[in-house]
Write a protein that holds these residues in place. Structure first.
Motif, PDB file in Angstrom:
ATOM      1  N   HIS A   1       3.644  37.384 -77.747  1.00 35.30           N
ATOM      2  CA  HIS A   1       2.632  36.529 -78.365  1.00 35.30           C
ATOM      3  C   HIS A   1       3.224  35.525 -79.338  1.00 35.30           C
ATOM      4  CE1 HIS A   1       0.019  39.596 -76.586  1.00 35.30           C
ATOM      5  NE2 HIS A   1      -0.813  38.583 -76.453  1.00 35.30           N
TER       6      HIS A   1
ATOM      7  N   CYS B   1      -0.766  31.325 -72.644  1.00 41.85           N
ATOM      8  CA  CYS B   1      -1.734  32.391 -72.941  1.00 41.85           C
ATOM      9  C   CYS B   1      -2.507  32.751 -71.682  1.00 41.85           C
ATOM     10  CB  CYS B   1      -2.733  31.944 -74.005  1.00 41.85           C
ATOM     11  SG  CYS B   1      -1.987  31.344 -75.533  1.00 41.85           S
ATOM     12  N   MET B   2      -2.923  31.706 -70.960  1.00 44.02           N
ATOM     13  CA  MET B   2      -3.790  31.939 -69.821  1.00 44.02           C
ATOM     14  C   MET B   2      -3.062  32.558 -68.636  1.00 44.02           C
ATOM     15  SD  MET B   2      -6.516  31.395 -71.149  1.00 44.02           S
ATOM     16  CE  MET B   2      -7.604  31.620 -69.751  1.00 44.02           C
TER      17      MET B   2
ATOM     18  N   CYS C   1      -1.513  35.153 -68.706  1.00 45.67           N
ATOM     19  CA  CYS C   1      -1.820  36.580 -68.789  1.00 45.67           C
ATOM     20  C   CYS C   1      -3.307  36.852 -69.014  1.00 45.67           C
ATOM     21  CB  CYS C   1      -1.030  37.220 -69.931  1.00 45.67           C
ATOM     22  SG  CYS C   1       0.748  37.229 -69.659  1.00 45.67           S
ATOM     23  N   HIS C   2      -3.982  35.907 -69.639  1.00 41.86           N
ATOM     24  CA  HIS C   2      -5.374  36.175 -70.011  1.00 41.86           C
ATOM     25  C   HIS C   2      -6.395  35.489 -69.115  1.00 41.86           C
ATOM     26  CE1 HIS C   2      -4.203  38.615 -73.351  1.00 41.86           C
ATOM     27  NE2 HIS C   2      -3.421  37.671 -73.828  1.00 41.86           N
ATOM     28  N   ASP C   3      -5.941  34.897 -68.023  1.00 36.31           N
ATOM     29  CA  ASP C   3      -6.852  34.358 -67.023  1.00 36.31           C
ATOM     30  C   ASP C   3      -7.521  35.522 -66.286  1.00 36.31           C
ATOM     31  OD1 ASP C   3      -8.003  32.129 -65.999  1.00 36.31           O
ATOM     32  OD2 ASP C   3      -6.144  31.283 -65.186  1.00 36.31           O
TER      33      ASP C   3
ATOM     34  N   LYS D   1      -4.142  40.860 -68.567  1.00 34.26           N
ATOM     35  CA  LYS D   1      -5.179  41.264 -69.537  1.00 34.26           C
ATOM     36  C   LYS D   1      -6.240  40.156 -69.622  1.00 34.26           C
ATOM     37  CE  LYS D   1      -6.305  43.318 -73.785  1.00 34.26           C
ATOM     38  NZ  LYS D   1      -7.313  44.334 -73.564  1.00 34.26           N
ATOM     39  N   PRO D   2      -7.156  40.165 -68.629  1.00 39.12           N
ATOM     40  CA  PRO D   2      -8.169  39.108 -68.591  1.00 39.12           C
ATOM     41  C   PRO D   2      -9.069  39.146 -69.829  1.00 39.12           C
ATOM     42  CG  PRO D   2      -8.265  40.492 -66.607  1.00 39.12           C
ATOM     43  CD  PRO D   2      -7.341  41.151 -67.569  1.00 39.12           C
ATOM     44  N   ARG D   3      -9.544  37.972 -70.204  1.00 43.81           N
ATOM     45  CA  ARG D   3     -10.519  37.926 -71.297  1.00 43.81           C
ATOM     46  C   ARG D   3     -11.834  38.494 -70.774  1.00 43.81           C
ATOM     47  NH1 ARG D   3     -10.387  31.727 -72.624  1.00 43.81           N
ATOM     48  NH2 ARG D   3     -10.734  31.796 -70.388  1.00 43.81           N
TER      49      ARG D   3
ATOM     50  N   HIS E   1     -16.435  35.188 -71.891  1.00 46.60           N
ATOM     51  CA  HIS E   1     -15.637  34.716 -73.027  1.00 46.60           C
ATOM     52  C   HIS E   1     -15.675  33.196 -73.070  1.00 46.60           C
ATOM     53  CE1 HIS E   1     -11.953  33.621 -75.221  1.00 46.60           C
ATOM     54  NE2 HIS E   1     -12.020  34.787 -75.799  1.00 46.60           N
TER      55      HIS E   1
ATOM     56  N   CYS F   1      -7.402  29.076 -79.303  1.00 46.25           N
ATOM     57  CA  CYS F   1      -7.431  30.533 -79.394  1.00 46.25           C
ATOM     58  C   CYS F   1      -7.380  31.002 -80.853  1.00 46.25           C
ATOM     59  CB  CYS F   1      -6.231  31.126 -78.657  1.00 46.25           C
ATOM     60  SG  CYS F   1      -5.976  30.471 -77.004  1.00 46.25           S
TER      61      CYS F   1
ATOM     62  N   HIS G   1      -9.002  34.067 -82.929  1.00 48.52           N
ATOM     63  CA  HIS G   1      -8.061  35.196 -82.947  1.00 48.52           C
ATOM     64  C   HIS G   1      -6.923  34.850 -83.897  1.00 48.52           C
ATOM     65  CE1 HIS G   1     -10.029  36.918 -79.410  1.00 48.52           C
ATOM     66  NE2 HIS G   1     -10.018  35.711 -78.874  1.00 48.52           N
TER      67      HIS G   1
END
Ligand code: HEC
Ligand code: HEC
Length: 99
Positions: free
Chosen positions: A52, A61-62, A64-66, A71-73, A77, A83, A87
């Motif tokens: 991070h 970020c996206m 992994c967080h897509d 780790k999807p949001r 969201h 972000c 956060h």
């Protein structure tokens, strides 16, 4: 004004009426909403780890967080880009995120 110069006692006593009660109820409701609103905005901080600290673009970020990331949001969201507006930015973060 005829009463100009005479002392305060000549003024009619203030009696709170229905309008005053409504006014105070509205003010109280607004304050309550603001207080509750700020606590609602305390979202989870971004973890302080190498991954991070080194992710410095929204695209990073996206990755992994897509929706299909590791780790999807959560569903529903926000699509907002900033972000760190919600956060907390990790300590020792290594970038100047514009998007
Ligand atoms: C290499 C993949 C990866 C990248 C890149 C990445 N994350 Fe994460 N993120 C994860 C994983 C995995 C977790 C859950 C495990 C954890 O807490 O470390 C996580 C957790 C989170 C959490 C929630 C923490 C919690 O308590 O559940 C937030 C918020 C977050 N990341 C935001 C971001 C932001 C903002 C960026 C870009 C600056 C980013 N992530 C980049 C993989 C990644
Ligand atoms: C407008 C505020 C806002 C913005 C901007 C925002 N988020 Fe969130 N995010 C939230 C809220 C609220 C949650 C719900 C869970 C919580 O309390 O953290 C959440 C949850 C998450 C989670 C899941 C945490 C968990 O519990 O598993 C991740 C991952 C995440 N956000 C990543 C991001 C990334 C990446 C960005 C930037 C592209 C971003 N968020 C931008 C408000 C925001």
């Amino acid at each position: 004004m005829a009463t100009e110069g005479s002392n305060q006692e000549s003024r009619p006593a203030w009696k709170p009426g229905k309008r005053d009660a409504i006014f105070f109820a509205v003010i109280a409701a607004v304050i309550l909403l603001l207080v509750l609103g700020t606590s609602e905005r305390k979202t989870k901080p971004v973890p302080v780890d190498a991954v991070h600290q080194q992710a410095t673009t929204r695209a990073a970020c996206m990755s992994c967080h897509d929706a299909d990331g590791v780790k999807p949001r959560p569903v529903g969201h926000t699509q907002a880009d900033q972000c760190f507006q919600c956060h907390v930015q990790p300590e020792g973060w290594q970038g100047v995120m514009k998007k």
